[in-house]
Write a protein that holds these residues in place. Structure first.
Motif, PDB file in Angstrom:
ATOM      1  N   HIS A 213      -2.981  -4.055 -19.758  1.00  0.00           N
ATOM      2  CA  HIS A 213      -2.392  -4.925 -18.739  1.00  0.00           C
ATOM      3  C   HIS A 213      -1.888  -6.248 -19.304  1.00  0.00           C
ATOM      4  N   ALA A 214      -2.141  -6.487 -20.580  1.00  0.00           N
ATOM      5  CA  ALA A 214      -1.866  -7.805 -21.170  1.00  0.00           C
ATOM      6  C   ALA A 214      -0.788  -7.727 -22.243  1.00  0.00           C
ATOM      7  N   ASP A 215      -0.074  -8.827 -22.417  1.00  0.00           N
ATOM      8  CA  ASP A 215       0.843  -8.952 -23.540  1.00  0.00           C
ATOM      9  C   ASP A 215       0.083  -9.272 -24.824  1.00  0.00           C
ATOM     10  N   VAL A 216      -1.049  -9.951 -24.662  1.00  0.00           N
ATOM     11  CA  VAL A 216      -1.915 -10.261 -25.788  1.00  0.00           C
ATOM     12  C   VAL A 216      -3.320 -10.467 -25.253  1.00  0.00           C
ATOM     13  N   VAL A 217      -4.343 -10.105 -26.025  1.00  0.00           N
ATOM     14  CA  VAL A 217      -5.737 -10.361 -25.670  1.00  0.00           C
ATOM     15  C   VAL A 217      -6.337 -11.246 -26.757  1.00  0.00           C
ATOM     16  N   LEU A 218      -6.856 -12.401 -26.336  1.00  0.00           N
ATOM     17  CA  LEU A 218      -7.474 -13.360 -27.247  1.00  0.00           C
ATOM     18  C   LEU A 218      -8.986 -13.337 -27.062  1.00  0.00           C
ATOM     19  N   ASP A 219      -9.708 -13.751 -28.074  1.00  0.00           N
ATOM     20  CA  ASP A 219     -11.161 -13.827 -27.938  1.00  0.00           C
ATOM     21  C   ASP A 219     -11.555 -14.821 -26.854  1.00  0.00           C
ATOM     22  N   SER A 220     -10.878 -15.950 -26.800  1.00  0.00           N
ATOM     23  CA  SER A 220     -11.150 -16.956 -25.777  1.00  0.00           C
ATOM     24  C   SER A 220      -9.955 -17.892 -25.695  1.00  0.00           C
ATOM     25  N   ILE A 221      -9.983 -18.796 -24.715  1.00  0.00           N
ATOM     26  CA  ILE A 221      -8.892 -19.757 -24.587  1.00  0.00           C
ATOM     27  C   ILE A 221      -8.848 -20.724 -25.765  1.00  0.00           C
ATOM     28  N   ALA A 222      -9.911 -20.796 -26.557  1.00  0.00           N
ATOM     29  CA  ALA A 222      -9.882 -21.627 -27.757  1.00  0.00           C
ATOM     30  C   ALA A 222      -8.796 -21.171 -28.727  1.00  0.00           C
ATOM     31  N   ASP A 223      -8.369 -19.902 -28.613  1.00  0.00           N
ATOM     32  CA  ASP A 223      -7.344 -19.364 -29.499  1.00  0.00           C
ATOM     33  C   ASP A 223      -5.933 -19.624 -28.996  1.00  0.00           C
ATOM     34  N   LEU A 224      -5.796 -20.224 -27.812  1.00  0.00           N
ATOM     35  CA  LEU A 224      -4.475 -20.430 -27.235  1.00  0.00           C
ATOM     36  C   LEU A 224      -3.546 -21.292 -28.101  1.00  0.00           C
ATOM     37  N   PRO A 225      -3.990 -22.464 -28.564  1.00  0.00           N
ATOM     38  CA  PRO A 225      -3.055 -23.311 -29.319  1.00  0.00           C
ATOM     39  C   PRO A 225      -2.439 -22.595 -30.514  1.00  0.00           C
ATOM     40  N   ALA A 226      -3.235 -21.845 -31.238  1.00  0.00           N
ATOM     41  CA  ALA A 226      -2.708 -21.125 -32.401  1.00  0.00           C
ATOM     42  C   ALA A 226      -1.709 -20.061 -31.973  1.00  0.00           C
ATOM     43  N   TRP A 227      -1.997 -19.347 -30.880  1.00  0.00           N
ATOM     44  CA  TRP A 227      -1.081 -18.320 -30.390  1.00  0.00           C
ATOM     45  C   TRP A 227       0.232 -18.928 -29.901  1.00  0.00           C
ATOM     46  N   LEU A 228       0.150 -20.075 -29.268  1.00  0.00           N
ATOM     47  CA  LEU A 228       1.342 -20.705 -28.688  1.00  0.00           C
ATOM     48  C   LEU A 228       2.322 -21.183 -29.757  1.00  0.00           C
ATOM     49  N   VAL A 229       1.838 -21.463 -30.949  1.00  0.00           N
ATOM     50  CA  VAL A 229       2.737 -21.947 -32.007  1.00  0.00           C
ATOM     51  C   VAL A 229       3.014 -20.878 -33.052  1.00  0.00           C
ATOM     52  N   ASP A 230       2.415 -19.719 -32.891  1.00  0.00           N
ATOM     53  CA  ASP A 230       2.590 -18.643 -33.881  1.00  0.00           C
ATOM     54  C   ASP A 230       4.019 -18.087 -33.834  1.00  0.00           C
TER      55      ASP A 230
END
Length: 230
Positions: A213-230
């Protein structure tokens, strides 16, 4: 995939670790509503998808995804109570006092996201008042431009009403937004609204459940900043 400007967070299981926050509190709530009747507590736990021995919610629990009025209906049906508004009032008042266990350093994370130009929203199936209390308790209430609970007049997930309201309030197009949550209800709502869907693993649902159901699954929202700039 274009990175989103608007970030809409679920609350329980996303901003806050679900079982770490609600596991012990739920046993106390069940005992109170069952007036100490152990057989009734067991029936309530089974219906709500709660493991009494482990003090944890099971994947698929209605408490994870459904709004408070649906949980209240289940409790009323099993206990034989009839005063739904009184039950919801008790649940809201008690839940507002629960110490939330953050899934990340929330003040730092929200500050970083806003500094990067993101507009933040909250869409929860909890009621709005306790949700705002939980945000304030962690000093992140002012970081959010939009907060909606299941009782805010926009419907509840898995419907897209809260997410559509975020877009209407902020002027950000759905395709420039992401819905971030720990349950398939969150992701279904995001997909229905035409948003990017980000799953996180700080609720009971495993990666295998969220992945389709997801475009991406992260371990937690702590991983958001890295994903947003990747």
């Amino acid at each position: 995939m274009a990175r989103p400007t608007g970030l809409i967070f679920d609350k329980d299981g996303t901003l806050f670790d679900f079982n770490a926050t609600w596991g012990a509190w739920t046993r106390t709530m069940l005992d109170a509503e069952a007036s100490g009747d152990t057989a009734l507590v067991a029936r309530l736990a089974q219906a709500l998808g709660y493991d009494l021995t482990a003090g944890r919610f099971l994947a698929g629990s209605i408490v994870i995804a459904e709004p408070v009025h649906v949980v209240a209906d289940t409790i009323l049906w099993i206990t034989g109570q009839t005063d739904k508004p009184a039950l919801i009032a008790r649940m809201d008042a008690a839940s507002a006092e629960v110490t939330q266990q953050p899934a990340a350093d929330l003040p730092d994370l929200m500050s970083r996201l806003r500094a990067a130009g993101h507009v933040l929203g909250l869409a929860t199936n909890d009621s709005e008042a306790p949700a705002r209390r939980h945000l304030a308790d962690h000093a992140i209430d002012t970081a959010f431009d939009f907060v909606a609970g299941a009782d805010s007049g926009f419907g509840h997930k898995p419907g897209p009403g809260q997410l559509n309201a975020f877009c209407a309030r902020t002027g950000i197009a759905p395709q420039d937004c992401a819905m971030i949550g720990d349950s398939t209800h969150d992701l279904t709502a995001g997909r229905a609204a035409g948003m990017i869907c980000i799953g996180v693993l700080t609720g009971p649902a495993p990666r295998t459940e969220l992945g389709p159901h997801a475009d991406v699954v992260l371990d937690s929202i702590a991983d958001l900043p890295a994903w947003l700039v990747d």
